[in-house]
Design a protein around this motif. Sequence first.
Motif, PDB file in Angstrom:
ATOM      1  N   LEU A  56      10.705 -29.920 -39.186  1.00  0.00           N
ATOM      2  CA  LEU A  56      10.414 -29.959 -37.856  1.00  0.00           C
ATOM      3  C   LEU A  56       9.118 -29.489 -37.599  1.00  0.00           C
ATOM      4  O   LEU A  56       8.553 -28.498 -38.377  1.00  0.00           O
ATOM      5  CB  LEU A  56      11.622 -29.066 -37.335  1.00  0.00           C
ATOM      6  N   GLU A  57       8.423 -29.922 -36.528  1.00  0.00           N
ATOM      7  CA  GLU A  57       7.028 -29.395 -36.345  1.00  0.00           C
ATOM      8  C   GLU A  57       6.952 -27.889 -35.994  1.00  0.00           C
ATOM      9  O   GLU A  57       5.867 -27.369 -36.524  1.00  0.00           O
ATOM     10  CB  GLU A  57       6.469 -30.076 -34.940  1.00  0.00           C
ATOM     11  N   GLU A  58       7.961 -27.326 -35.412  1.00  0.00           N
ATOM     12  CA  GLU A  58       7.929 -25.928 -35.028  1.00  0.00           C
ATOM     13  C   GLU A  58       7.761 -25.286 -36.079  1.00  0.00           C
ATOM     14  O   GLU A  58       7.523 -24.011 -36.481  1.00  0.00           O
ATOM     15  CB  GLU A  58       9.097 -25.532 -34.152  1.00  0.00           C
ATOM     16  N   GLU A  59       9.031 -25.599 -37.273  1.00  0.00           N
ATOM     17  CA  GLU A  59       9.147 -24.758 -38.303  1.00  0.00           C
ATOM     18  C   GLU A  59       7.769 -24.947 -39.211  1.00  0.00           C
ATOM     19  O   GLU A  59       7.637 -23.835 -39.823  1.00  0.00           O
ATOM     20  CB  GLU A  59      10.353 -25.386 -39.046  1.00  0.00           C
ATOM     21  N   PHE A  60       7.352 -26.056 -39.257  1.00  0.00           N
ATOM     22  CA  PHE A  60       6.154 -26.408 -40.084  1.00  0.00           C
ATOM     23  C   PHE A  60       5.013 -25.372 -39.626  1.00  0.00           C
ATOM     24  O   PHE A  60       4.347 -24.716 -40.598  1.00  0.00           O
ATOM     25  CB  PHE A  60       5.632 -27.802 -40.031  1.00  0.00           C
ATOM     26  N   LYS A  61       4.868 -25.145 -38.323  1.00  0.00           N
ATOM     27  CA  LYS A  61       3.637 -24.256 -37.939  1.00  0.00           C
ATOM     28  C   LYS A  61       4.129 -22.740 -38.167  1.00  0.00           C
ATOM     29  O   LYS A  61       3.404 -21.886 -38.456  1.00  0.00           O
ATOM     30  CB  LYS A  61       3.615 -24.606 -36.444  1.00  0.00           C
ATOM     31  N   ARG A  62       5.472 -22.511 -38.050  1.00  0.00           N
ATOM     32  CA  ARG A  62       5.877 -21.114 -38.146  1.00  0.00           C
ATOM     33  C   ARG A  62       5.649 -20.819 -39.661  1.00  0.00           C
ATOM     34  O   ARG A  62       5.006 -19.516 -40.122  1.00  0.00           O
ATOM     35  CB  ARG A  62       7.335 -20.834 -37.754  1.00  0.00           C
TER      36      ARG A  62
END
Length: 140
Positions: free
Chosen positions: A38-44
Amino acid sequence: MKYKVKVGDNEYEVEVSEISPMKFEVSVNGKKAVIEILEEEFKRIFKEVKAPSAEVEVKEIPKVEKAVAEGKEIKAEMSGTIVKVLVKEGDEVKSGQPVLILEAMKMENEVTSPFSGVVKEVRVKEGDRVSAGQTLVVIG
């Protein structure tokens, strides 16, 4: 790409194939799974990385949805056989609605539409063998 990974005293043979941006088929010692990041998880995760000897550059992640002609593609997440096609061209579908049944590894998997719209094209029929990443249905 194939890798040998050692965890403790155990060694694993790992093969990773990209299905689409942020979605991968991973095989560990012959057992396969589809993994979506997931994009949000990747950035986090990358914000938390603190490696003194390495620099990490976080670039904008491309959207997974891909426009095709006047529609969006629904792709196979894994290789298998089409057991049943549940829609036909011209049908209206809602996000989350099943569009076909794909048999993989002796299990029937419901393939659902990630978006609402009208079926523009059905590119498979019952009995067809499909590969991971292959376009199955186009929704407009």
